[in-house]
Scaffold this active site. Sequence first.
Site, PDB file in Angstrom:
ATOM      1  N   GLU A  17      -2.668  -7.115   7.367  1.00  0.00           N
ATOM      2  CA  GLU A  17      -1.413  -7.036   7.986  1.00  0.00           C
ATOM      3  C   GLU A  17      -1.401  -7.950   9.209  1.00  0.00           C
ATOM      4  O   GLU A  17      -2.444  -8.398   9.750  1.00  0.00           O
ATOM      5  CB  GLU A  17      -1.143  -5.565   7.982  1.00  0.00           C
ATOM      6  CG  GLU A  17       0.472  -5.383   8.695  1.00  0.00           C
ATOM      7  CD  GLU A  17       1.540  -6.083   8.137  1.00  0.00           C
ATOM      8  OE1 GLU A  17       1.534  -7.119   7.980  1.00  0.00           O
ATOM      9  OE2 GLU A  17       2.381  -5.008   7.631  1.00  0.00           O
ATOM     10  N   HIS A  28       0.766  -1.041   0.102  1.00  0.00           N
ATOM     11  CA  HIS A  28      -0.162   0.072  -0.047  1.00  0.00           C
ATOM     12  C   HIS A  28       0.861   1.298  -0.096  1.00  0.00           C
ATOM     13  O   HIS A  28       2.172   1.169   0.272  1.00  0.00           O
ATOM     14  CB  HIS A  28      -1.015  -0.047   1.309  1.00  0.00           C
ATOM     15  CG  HIS A  28      -0.146  -0.050   2.644  1.00  0.00           C
ATOM     16  ND1 HIS A  28       0.364   1.288   2.982  1.00  0.00           N
ATOM     17  CD2 HIS A  28       0.128  -0.921   3.433  1.00  0.00           C
ATOM     18  CE1 HIS A  28       0.938   0.714   4.229  1.00  0.00           C
ATOM     19  NE2 HIS A  28       0.845  -0.417   4.306  1.00  0.00           N
TER      20      HIS A  28
END
Length: 196
Positions: free
Chosen positions: A82, A9
Amino acid sequence: MTIIGFVRHGVTAWNKEGRAQGSSNIPLDEEGIETAKKLALRLANEEWDVIFTSPMTRARQTANLLARQSGIEVVEDDRLRERSGGLIEGTTESERQQKWGPQWRELDLQFETAESVVARGLEFVNEQIEKNRHQRLIVVSHGSFIKRIIVALMEDETYTVKIDNTSLTIINIEEKSCLLLNDTAHLAGGINGNPV
Protein backbone atom coordinates in the site's frame (compact mmCIF):
# COMPACT_ATOMS: atom_id res chain seq x y z
CA MET A 1 -3.85 -12.21 -23.52
CA THR A 2 -2.88 -11.58 -19.91
CA ILE A 3 -5.67 -11.22 -17.37
CA ILE A 4 -5.13 -9.72 -13.93
CA GLY A 5 -7.70 -10.07 -11.19
CA PHE A 6 -7.08 -7.38 -8.58
CA VAL A 7 -8.30 -8.30 -5.10
CA ARG A 8 -8.40 -5.89 -2.18
CA HIS A 9 -7.53 -7.54 1.14
CA GLY A 10 -10.24 -8.41 3.66
CA VAL A 11 -11.47 -5.87 6.17
CA THR A 12 -9.48 -4.92 9.28
CA ALA A 13 -10.37 -3.23 12.56
CA TRP A 14 -8.69 -0.06 11.29
CA ASN A 15 -10.84 -0.11 8.12
CA LYS A 16 -13.93 -0.12 10.33
CA GLU A 17 -12.57 2.67 12.53
CA GLY A 18 -11.69 4.79 9.49
CA ARG A 19 -8.00 4.79 10.39
CA ALA A 20 -5.40 5.34 7.67
CA GLN A 21 -3.45 2.08 7.37
CA GLY A 22 -0.87 2.81 4.70
CA SER A 23 2.31 0.89 5.48
CA SER A 24 1.14 -0.15 8.97
CA ASN A 25 0.98 -3.94 9.31
CA ILE A 26 -2.61 -4.48 10.45
CA PRO A 27 -4.10 -8.01 10.40
CA LEU A 28 -7.52 -9.03 9.13
CA ASP A 29 -10.28 -9.08 11.71
CA GLU A 30 -12.74 -11.97 12.02
CA GLU A 31 -15.05 -10.54 9.34
CA GLY A 32 -12.06 -10.00 7.05
CA ILE A 33 -11.12 -13.65 7.36
CA GLU A 34 -14.69 -14.84 6.69
CA THR A 35 -15.17 -12.65 3.61
CA ALA A 36 -11.78 -13.71 2.23
CA LYS A 37 -12.92 -17.33 2.59
CA LYS A 38 -16.06 -16.53 0.56
CA LEU A 39 -13.91 -15.01 -2.16
CA ALA A 40 -11.63 -18.06 -2.02
CA LEU A 41 -14.61 -20.35 -2.71
CA ARG A 42 -15.57 -18.21 -5.70
CA LEU A 43 -12.06 -18.16 -7.18
CA ALA A 44 -11.59 -21.91 -6.68
CA ASN A 45 -14.27 -22.40 -9.34
CA GLU A 46 -12.37 -20.24 -11.83
CA GLU A 47 -9.12 -20.76 -13.77
CA TRP A 48 -6.23 -18.81 -12.24
CA ASP A 49 -2.51 -19.50 -12.56
CA VAL A 50 -0.63 -17.57 -9.85
CA ILE A 51 -1.47 -15.40 -6.85
CA PHE A 52 0.77 -12.39 -6.26
CA THR A 53 0.47 -10.50 -3.00
CA SER A 54 1.65 -7.48 -1.15
CA PRO A 55 3.85 -8.62 1.76
CA MET A 56 1.73 -6.65 4.23
CA THR A 57 -0.05 -8.81 6.80
CA ARG A 58 -3.65 -8.07 5.76
CA ALA A 59 -2.92 -8.81 2.08
CA ARG A 60 -0.76 -11.86 2.77
CA GLN A 61 -3.46 -13.36 5.03
CA THR A 62 -6.04 -12.83 2.27
CA ALA A 63 -3.77 -14.39 -0.37
CA ASN A 64 -3.05 -17.39 1.85
CA LEU A 65 -6.77 -18.02 2.32
CA LEU A 66 -7.28 -17.87 -1.47
CA ALA A 67 -4.36 -20.24 -2.04
CA ARG A 68 -5.50 -22.70 0.61
CA GLN A 69 -8.81 -23.15 -1.21
CA SER A 70 -7.42 -23.33 -4.75
CA GLY A 71 -3.92 -24.77 -4.27
CA ILE A 72 -2.37 -21.95 -6.32
CA GLU A 73 1.16 -20.73 -5.54
CA VAL A 74 1.48 -17.40 -3.68
CA VAL A 75 4.33 -15.04 -4.63
CA GLU A 76 5.09 -11.94 -2.56
CA ASP A 77 6.10 -8.76 -4.35
CA ASP A 78 6.97 -5.62 -2.40
CA ARG A 79 5.83 -3.41 -5.29
CA LEU A 80 2.23 -4.38 -4.43
CA ARG A 81 2.37 -2.81 -0.95
CA GLU A 82 0.00 0.00 0.00
CA ARG A 83 0.95 3.64 -0.43
CA SER A 84 2.74 4.89 2.66
CA GLY A 85 0.52 7.32 4.54
CA GLY A 86 3.39 9.05 6.28
CA LEU A 87 2.38 10.91 9.44
CA ILE A 88 -1.35 10.21 9.10
CA GLU A 89 -1.09 6.45 9.58
CA GLY A 90 -3.21 5.26 12.48
CA THR A 91 -5.35 8.40 12.53
CA THR A 92 -9.01 9.02 11.68
CA GLU A 93 -10.28 11.96 9.64
CA SER A 94 -11.39 13.83 12.77
CA GLU A 95 -8.01 13.25 14.42
CA ARG A 96 -6.25 14.57 11.32
CA GLN A 97 -8.41 17.69 11.28
CA GLN A 98 -7.81 18.23 14.98
CA LYS A 99 -4.05 17.81 14.63
CA TRP A 100 -3.35 19.55 11.29
CA GLY A 101 -6.56 21.44 10.48
CA PRO A 102 -9.17 20.96 7.74
CA GLN A 103 -6.60 21.58 4.99
CA TRP A 104 -4.35 18.73 6.15
CA ARG A 105 -4.26 17.22 2.63
CA GLU A 106 -2.35 20.28 1.43
CA LEU A 107 0.45 19.77 3.97
CA ASP A 108 3.61 17.73 3.49
CA LEU A 109 2.83 14.81 5.80
CA GLN A 110 5.41 12.51 4.19
CA PHE A 111 3.06 10.45 1.99
CA GLU A 112 4.51 8.32 -0.76
CA THR A 113 3.72 10.19 -3.97
CA ALA A 114 0.99 8.94 -6.28
CA GLU A 115 3.59 8.91 -9.08
CA SER A 116 5.78 6.54 -7.09
CA VAL A 117 2.85 4.17 -6.45
CA VAL A 118 1.89 4.11 -10.14
CA ALA A 119 5.51 3.66 -11.27
CA ARG A 120 6.11 0.57 -9.13
CA GLY A 121 2.67 -0.83 -9.94
CA LEU A 122 3.15 -0.50 -13.69
CA GLU A 123 6.67 -1.91 -13.40
CA PHE A 124 5.14 -5.00 -11.75
CA VAL A 125 2.38 -5.32 -14.39
CA ASN A 126 4.79 -4.92 -17.32
CA GLU A 127 7.15 -7.50 -15.83
CA GLN A 128 4.29 -9.99 -15.44
CA ILE A 129 3.14 -9.44 -19.03
CA GLU A 130 6.61 -10.53 -20.12
CA LYS A 131 7.01 -13.43 -17.68
CA ASN A 132 3.44 -14.73 -17.60
CA ARG A 133 2.07 -13.98 -21.04
CA HIS A 134 -1.40 -15.46 -21.60
CA GLN A 135 -1.76 -16.28 -17.91
CA ARG A 136 -4.54 -15.39 -15.47
CA LEU A 137 -3.03 -13.74 -12.41
CA ILE A 138 -4.56 -12.76 -9.08
CA VAL A 139 -3.01 -9.70 -7.42
CA VAL A 140 -3.91 -9.20 -3.75
CA SER A 141 -3.19 -5.64 -2.73
CA HIS A 142 -4.73 -2.52 -1.19
CA GLY A 143 -7.47 -0.03 -2.03
CA SER A 144 -5.40 3.05 -2.78
CA PHE A 145 -2.85 1.04 -4.76
CA ILE A 146 -5.48 -0.80 -6.84
CA LYS A 147 -7.42 2.39 -7.65
CA ARG A 148 -4.32 4.12 -8.99
CA ILE A 149 -3.15 1.14 -11.02
CA ILE A 150 -6.57 0.61 -12.62
CA VAL A 151 -6.75 4.26 -13.68
CA ALA A 152 -3.22 4.00 -15.12
CA LEU A 153 -3.95 0.73 -16.94
CA MET A 154 -7.19 2.09 -18.42
CA GLU A 155 -5.25 5.24 -19.43
CA ASP A 156 -8.17 7.39 -18.34
CA GLU A 157 -7.66 9.91 -15.54
CA THR A 158 -11.43 10.50 -15.39
CA TYR A 159 -12.08 6.82 -14.59
CA THR A 160 -13.83 6.70 -11.20
CA VAL A 161 -12.94 3.67 -9.15
CA LYS A 162 -14.23 2.48 -5.79
CA ILE A 163 -12.56 -0.63 -4.37
CA ASP A 164 -14.28 -2.48 -1.51
CA ASN A 165 -12.66 -5.05 0.76
CA THR A 166 -12.39 -8.51 -0.90
CA SER A 167 -13.71 -7.07 -4.16
CA LEU A 168 -12.59 -8.53 -7.48
CA THR A 169 -11.66 -6.34 -10.45
CA ILE A 170 -10.59 -8.09 -13.65
CA ILE A 171 -8.53 -6.32 -16.32
CA ASN A 172 -7.56 -7.60 -19.77
CA ILE A 173 -4.13 -6.00 -19.87
CA GLU A 174 -3.44 -6.04 -23.62
CA GLU A 175 -6.89 -4.79 -24.59
CA LYS A 176 -6.97 -2.26 -21.74
CA SER A 177 -10.49 -3.37 -20.92
CA CYS A 178 -12.12 -3.78 -17.53
CA LEU A 179 -14.10 -7.03 -17.50
CA LEU A 180 -15.31 -6.73 -13.90
CA LEU A 181 -15.06 -3.77 -11.52
CA ASN A 182 -15.25 -3.86 -7.71
CA ASP A 183 -17.37 -7.01 -7.74
CA THR A 184 -18.42 -8.42 -4.35
CA ALA A 185 -21.21 -10.78 -5.46
CA HIS A 186 -19.49 -13.60 -3.54
CA LEU A 187 -20.36 -11.84 -0.28
CA ALA A 188 -24.04 -12.35 -1.09
CA GLY A 189 -23.47 -15.87 -2.37
CA GLY A 190 -23.22 -14.85 -6.04
CA ILE A 191 -20.53 -14.98 -8.71
CA ASN A 192 -19.53 -12.77 -11.63
CA GLY A 193 -21.82 -9.97 -10.55
CA ASN A 194 -24.90 -12.17 -10.46
CA PRO A 195 -26.66 -13.36 -7.31
CA VAL A 196 -27.17 -17.10 -7.04
